[in-house]
Design an enzyme around this catalytic site. Sequence first.
Site, PDB file in Angstrom:
ATOM      1  N   ASP A   1       3.181  30.701 -24.310  1.00 33.84           N
ATOM      2  CA  ASP A   1       1.901  30.577 -23.612  1.00 33.84           C
ATOM      3  C   ASP A   1       1.027  31.814 -23.816  1.00 33.84           C
ATOM      4  OD1 ASP A   1       3.473  32.294 -22.091  1.00 33.84           O
ATOM      5  OD2 ASP A   1       3.692  30.918 -20.415  1.00 33.84           O
TER       6      ASP A   1
ATOM      7  N   ASN B   1       7.722  29.466  -8.530  1.00 33.92           N
ATOM      8  CA  ASN B   1       7.429  28.083  -8.116  1.00 33.92           C
ATOM      9  C   ASN B   1       8.086  27.063  -9.043  1.00 33.92           C
ATOM     10  OD1 ASN B   1       5.911  28.268 -10.423  1.00 33.92           O
ATOM     11  ND2 ASN B   1       3.919  27.927  -9.450  1.00 33.92           N
TER      12      ASN B   1
ATOM     13  N   HIS C   1       7.889  27.072 -12.412  1.00 37.66           N
ATOM     14  CA  HIS C   1       7.190  26.787 -13.667  1.00 37.66           C
ATOM     15  C   HIS C   1       7.974  27.322 -14.872  1.00 37.66           C
ATOM     16  CE1 HIS C   1       4.530  30.680 -13.474  1.00 37.66           C
ATOM     17  NE2 HIS C   1       5.478  30.888 -14.345  1.00 37.66           N
TER      18      HIS C   1
ATOM     19  N   GLU D   1       2.813  24.353 -14.548  1.00 33.81           N
ATOM     20  CA  GLU D   1       2.832  24.536 -13.106  1.00 33.81           C
ATOM     21  C   GLU D   1       3.295  23.253 -12.406  1.00 33.81           C
ATOM     22  OE1 GLU D   1       2.595  27.463 -12.103  1.00 33.81           O
ATOM     23  OE2 GLU D   1       0.645  28.409 -12.348  1.00 33.81           O
TER      24      GLU D   1
END
Length: 246
Positions: A67, A137, A139, A144
């Site tokens: 990413d 979280n 990810h 996400e």
Amino acid sequence: MKVIVLENAFEISKQAADIIIRQINNKHGSVLGFATGASPVETYKRIVESYERGEVSLKHITTFNLDEYADIDRENVNSYYYFMKDNLFGKTDVNFDKVNFLSGVKHEEAEAECERYYNKIKEAGGIDIQLLGIGVNGHIGFNEPGDEFMDRPFLVELTQSTIDANSKYFEAVGAKMPHYALTMGIGDIMRAKKIVLIATGASKAKAIKALVEGEVTPECPASILQLHSDVTIFLDKESAALLGNS
Ligand code: GLP
């Protein structure tokens, strides 16, 4: 999934680096998927040390990073390109012509950039090993939590949890963190032949529990890894603390 709990980040980095080094030495032209963030830093150090001892050469590998932030220049100290150059590529004999990144382009160029990246991975014959960290979280890359698993690279709006976790790197140089990023999709990650995920620290314990023991749901993107046939997860005791407890 193979879940391996080790004493600390150093022990994890030795084993994770060993898997990558063995892959490169078995197939010099390996295609490697790399990750950024704090989790893989020690592993990159071990690879650099092996390179310096003459045990491995990165000259023939092709790399794809997971990413990159949107609207960011690659020479920006907070770009993931800069991170990889600083932690691994610039310290080894990697061939920069074979280093692939999603570029931190402006929104209007994102779609074409994502299409280019998807095709580039395909042309390279797919990824042999994808290294991953995990967000607090759940990810992976910048996939996400949401309503669906994305197949191909895409432009994502970052969640507040991720902005809270990563803002410190930007604030340290008096900059503001971008709220968008380009990331490989879940499909791109799942198409890798082998996946190695690293997590350390208590802040990751909830995400690790959801990944290993929770239901497979886009609300915890990492949970999809339960469906991959070759995943190794390296944890320290803190990140593994909730496993086995209901
Ligand atoms: C970042 C990256 C991920 C990384 C994760 C965890 O935002 N996009 O690829 O795995 O969050 O980062 P860290 O290892 O610093 O906890």
